[in-house]
Design an enzyme around this catalytic site. Structure first.
Site, PDB file in Angstrom:
ATOM      1  CD  GLU A  23      -3.088  -1.103   2.131  1.00  0.00           C
ATOM      2  OE1 GLU A  23      -2.886  -0.497   3.182  1.00  0.00           O
ATOM      3  OE2 GLU A  23      -4.159  -1.690   1.891  1.00  0.00           O
ATOM      4  CD  GLU A  39      -3.867  -6.199   2.483  1.00  0.00           C
ATOM      5  OE1 GLU A  39      -4.687  -5.541   3.149  1.00  0.00           O
ATOM      6  OE2 GLU A  39      -2.643  -6.028   2.528  1.00  0.00           O
TER       7      GLU A  39
END
Ligand code: BG6
Length: 474
Positions: free
Chosen positions: A178, A369
């Protein structure tokens, strides 16, 4: 096997991160990481980051679920579910405890040898994030973390070590988890702390530039070491809707998305867009580049886009944030229900996201995810009936399937988050569970650490067995 739209070698699996599950924070030569100085929080309260490890405070990552000592039984359970892949990260501080050493810590390297061996024994492909929300705390103290360009070299030394060591075991890599969270929560992905009076955005985007260089160099080096390596970026994808069809709201939503695209653009296209350069200009950000930086970015374009998707957000031109969310907030969406932690659940938004990303970049996607953080109840007979989790995942897989089957999105795989319960990155809680496998441990660190299968365990096993065909509840 029935053709369900998903490729035959579709990577069904699950994901964790070293710092949220391994524990053993100071064992076998491991150094202190940025994650190790994060205390537990509570609902609605983010974790707090202390200056080093302080006696008497509770740091959930220090034991986590003790995956370090339980990995054999855990991988066996994942294999029982039929996992094709397992996404985890390498804890940088197991390999380089302070971060600037020249030689690695052999005991740390051995742990991942054993872990990957264990995965491959069951035919589970390891998918490895090189830095997932942790880095050596030593690099924060000595260099101010990613604000310093020397971090690129330390990261490269780390990459060279792990690429060479695991090249026969690991084919799928991601450079930074991320990465776009850097500008929102600078300490978590980049170890940044600010000095009084400095332009925070300047520091963040300079640090981001260093990570872009590191990522590009890692991609290039990885391909030299093994041309078969698939090396991706990893972004948090925050599909953003305008509050109303008012063009001003649309502009606000687009501008918010631009802050994500900036990160993906550089890693996928290999250069900063004009829009990014204008954004820097407007905010007095001057990226210090050295000769050759542009070439490095061009030469290190990623092979695929790894991304997380949990929820969508809404932005209005008025700029009011009222909801919780995965590292971000926004206006409440009246069409969606939210999780107990305020994350707005949006399966259709998943299909939209897959399409937006694929249309924009035209390289394979990997959803690494997705999932529901929820409170689980253990019944008297020991069973855990997590129908809400099954429902969340089923609805997301249905939309993922549409994106692949109907829209033609090139998707490599799907690894729901926290396939085994672990501590939350946002709050440090154990209570916020994502897993198919329950771990007996509470928010204060009490519990036997015993593992047990939830209802979703049996459901996901059938999903994998049928390559995404059998999605109905069991
Ligand atoms: C992602 C992170 O942002 O969301 C994970 O990559 C994290 O590390 C996951 O755990 C879920 O967030 P949380 O706060 O519920 O743990």
């Amino acid at each position: 096997m029935k053709n369900t739209g998903f490729k035959e070698n579709f990577l069904w699996g699950g994901a964790v991160a070293a710092n949220q599950c391994e524990g053993a924070w100071n064992v076998d030569g491991k150094g202190v990481s940025t994650a190790d100085v994060a205390t537990g929080g509570a609902v609605d309260k983010a974790r707090e980051y202390t200056e080093g490890v302080i006696d008497g405070k509770y740091y959930p990552s220090h034991e986590a679920i003790d995956f370090y000592h339980h990995y054999k039984e855990d991988i066996k359970l994942l294999a029982e579910m039929g996992f094709k892949c397992f996404r985890t990260s390498i804890n940088w501080t197991r390999i380089f405890p302070v971060g600037d050493e020249e030689t690695p810590n052999e005991e740390g390297l051995k742990f991942y040898d054993n872990l990957f061996y264990e995965c491959l024994k069951y035919g589970i492909e390891p998918v490895v994030t090189i830095s997932h929300y942790e880095m050596p705390y030593g690099l924060v103290e000595k260099y101010g973390a990613w604000r310093d360009r020397r971090l690129v070299d330390f990261y490269m030394n780390y990459c060279k070590t792990i690429f060479n060591r695991y090249k026969d075991k690991v084919k799928y890599w991601m450079t930074f988890n991320e990465i776009n969270v850097l500008a929102l929560h600078p300490f978590i992905p980049a170890g940044l702390r600010f000095r009084e009076g400095e332009n925070k955005l300047q520091v963040c985007y300079q640090a981001a530039h260093h990570q872009f260089l590191a990522s590009a160099k890692a991609v290039k080096l990885g391909h030299e070491i093994d041309p078969e390596f698939k090396i991706g970026c990893m972004i948090l994808y925050p599909q953003t809707y305008p509050e109303a069809c008012n063009p001003m709201d649309v502009q606000a939503a687009n501008e918010f998305m631009d802050t994500t695209y900036l990160f993906a653009d550089v890693q996928v296209r290999g250069y900063y867009s004009n829009k990014a350069k204008k954004f820097f200009e407007r905010n007095d950000i001057e990226i210090k580049m050295e000769n050759g930086d542009e070439e490095i970015l061009k030469e290190g374009k990623v092979d695929y886009i790894g991304f997380s998707y949990y929820m969508t957000i809404v932005k209005s031109a008025k700029g009011e944030d009222q909801t919780g969310g995965n590292m971000l907030g926004g206006v409440k969406n009246p069409y969606l229900k939210a999780s107990d932690w305020g994350w707005q659940v949006d399966p259709e938004g998943f299909r939209i996201s897959l399409n937006n990303l694929y249309d924009r970049y035209q390289i394979p996607l990997f959803c690494v995810e997705n999932g529901l953080g929820a409170v689980d109840k253990v019944e008297e007979d020991g069973s855990i009936n997590d129908d809400y989790r099954i429902d969340y995942l089923r609805r997301h897989i249905v939309e993922m399937k549409k994106a692949v089957e109907i829209d033609g999105v090139d998707l490599m795989g799907y690894t729901p988050w926290g396939c085994i319960d672990l501590i939350s990155a946002g709050t440090g809680e154990m209570k916020k569970r994502y897993g198919f496998i329950y771990v007996d441990k509470d928010n204060d660190g009490n519990g036997t650490l015993e593992r047990s299968r939830k209802k979703s365990f049996y459901w996901y096993k059938k999903v994998i067995e049928s390559n995404g065909d059998e999605l109905d509840s069991i």
